[in-house]
Design an enzyme around this catalytic site. Structure first.
Site, PDB file in Angstrom:
ATOM      1  CE  LYS A 237      -3.684  -2.475   2.346  1.00  0.00           C
ATOM      2  NZ  LYS A 237      -4.065  -3.008   3.659  1.00  0.00           N
ATOM      3  NE  ARG A 291      -1.171  -7.460   9.579  1.00  0.00           N
ATOM      4  CZ  ARG A 291      -1.566  -6.624   8.625  1.00  0.00           C
ATOM      5  NH1 ARG A 291      -1.958  -5.420   8.932  1.00  0.00           N
ATOM      6  NH2 ARG A 291      -1.610  -7.013   7.364  1.00  0.00           N
TER       7      ARG A 291
END
Ligand code: MV4
Length: 449
Positions: A237, A291
């Site tokens: 990303k 997470r």
């Protein structure tokens, strides 16, 4: 509430977690490798333990050293951050077996969601839309050929233990299956220790939209809206925004409702993110991340929720303080990942930072562990800072991000940054309009190299 938390991570996320702990009056223990001796997270923690040499396998990935550091420091909980051991079920299990709280979901949930086949079957069973295809894991060529025939070409073969774009092969025909499958199996066995695969219909040029959620140990779950993460390169990303400019209120409401009720059904606790492909107004589940994620700040900016504080609260047994119907969705936030990389090729450029000036002002947040004089190590990721901006609407958020980028100073011997890339992207019509998909950035880089 915990008295002392060990943060099993480094860099900006270690600081982020440390600050949330200290804001709650919790003592903090940092761990560091020899390469991070001068790192900021070490300086700001109440205690620190050197856990080994620079190599991650001998430090931040070393379960016994981290658990020992927790024991000798008397930490009653461990926060794993992201990356490293954050989605390692065995680590979570060992931590819990030592009577220390793992700040995250249960080891069982981490195990299930770490297997693409099991994750898909579990979430589909809880009512979430998934990509058409056969979720049954297999290692036989005939099963793969049959499954691809059923879902139709192009298909994608995915190693169940794969992640982050590794262990996948797109196939256009039976012949390509016969060629690609054995290669994928060998790579998967070597990289993940399992050559089980699933087969799905390949969705071409989708958006990548992910839903952030938080859940407590009392059956409550709240979805903190979505993030658009389509601007990626090789599954890394680069640029994220919240909310997605592609969704209508109605679409958002529907996918939030579906996702939240599924999480309650599977008994999820703590924070997580459900990753979807989005195409022609349809959502398709691809993965669940068990997470905290790098890009969590954009969600915090539009909701006003401190996600790490929430993690600490729910992990120690508190009820969620928020509910879906009262949850705000204010404005638009962007995150630009400022990395020590060449802006066009993303080649890492580690080195000593000799000057660092962060931007500021209303609606600007910089999450970083960097300071003038620190070394960007070649042993870890090349992140310098996450530059986050928040504004009432997308147009003003873009203006604010351009202004913040123009203020940012990062200098170092041989160090280049991705700042110029963001300055180019923010002049591009598609980016300004939010009109892009998961392959857009790679096409842009090809056309502008
Ligand atoms: C897909 C897909 C298209 N169709 N599955 C990439 C890694 C993991 N997140 C799953 N990924 C994909 N799964 C089907 N059926 C395209 C990708 C994909 C991708 C997904 C999200 C963000 C970036 C991506 C980059 C390449 C491929």
């Amino acid at each position: 509430m915990f008295k002392k938390v060990l943060i099993a991570n480094r860099g900006e996320i270690a600081l982020r977690i440390m600050r949330a702990c200290r804001d709650l009056g919790i003592k903090t223990v940092s761990v560091y490798s020899e390469a991070d001796r001068a790192a900021k997270h070490v300086r700001l923690s109440d205690e620190s333990v050197c856990i080994g040499p620079a190599a991650a396998k001998d430090s931040y990935l070393n379960i016994s050293r981290i658990v020992t550091a927790a024991e000798v420091s008397g930490a009653d909980a461990i926060h794993p951050g992201y990356g490293f051991l954050s989605e390692n079920a065995e680590f979570a299990r060992i931590v819990e077996e030592h009577g220390i709280t793992f700040i995250g979901p249960s080891p069982q949930i981490i195990d299930i969601m770490g297997d693409k086949g099991r994750a898909k079957a579990c979430i589909k069973n809880a009512g979430v839309p998934v990509v058409p295809g056969d979720n049954t894991a297999t290692r036989s060529l005939s099963d793969v050929l049959r499954a691809a025939k059923v879902c139709g070409y192009p298909a994608i073969i995915k190693a169940v233990a794969g992640g982050g774009g590794r262990g996948m092969a797109v196939v256009q025909s039976e012949e390509e299956v016969r060629t690609a499958f054995p290669v994928l199996q060998k790579e998967a066995m070597r990289a993940f220790g399992s050559d089980d695969v699933i087969v799905e219909k390949f969705i071409e040029n989708p958006r990548h939209i992910e839903l952030q959620f938080v859940a407590d140990k009392h059956g409550n779950a709240v979805c903190l809206w979505e993030r658009e993460c389509s601007l990626q390169r090789r599954n890394q990303k680069v640029f994220e925004e919240a909310p997605s400019s592609a969704l209508t209120e109605k679409e958002r409401e529907k996918i939030v409702k579906t996702t939240t009720s599924a999480l309650k059904k599977i008994g999820y606790t703590n924070v997580g993110t459900v990753e979807y492909l989005y195409k022609n107004k349809e959502f398709y589940f691809i993965e669940m991340n068990t997470r905290l994620q790098v890009e969590h700040p954009v969600t915090e900016m539009i909701t006003g929720v401190d996600i790490v504080r929430t993690q600490l609260m729910v992990a120690s047994g508190y009820h969620l303080e928020i509910n879906q119907k009262d949850l705000a969705l204010n404005g638009v936030a962007f995150e630009a990942r400022i990395n020590a990389e060449k802006p066009k090729t993303f080649t890492p450029t580690p080195g000593k930072i000799t000057a660092f000036h962060a931007p500021g002002g209303y609606g600007v947040r910089v999450d970083t562990g960097v300071y003038s004089g620190v070394d960007i190590s070649p042993h870890y990721d090349s992140m310098i800072a996450k530059l986050i901006v928040h504004a009432p609407n997308r147009k003003e958020a873009i203006l604010r991000l351009k202004r913040a980028l123009s203020e940012m100073v990062v200098e170092g011997r041989g160090v280049e940054t991705t700042i110029p890339l963001f300055q180019d992207l923010l002049e591009n019509k598609d980016v300004i309009e939010g009109d892009y998909h998961i392959n857009w950035l790679e096409n842009f880089l090809k056309n502008n190299s």
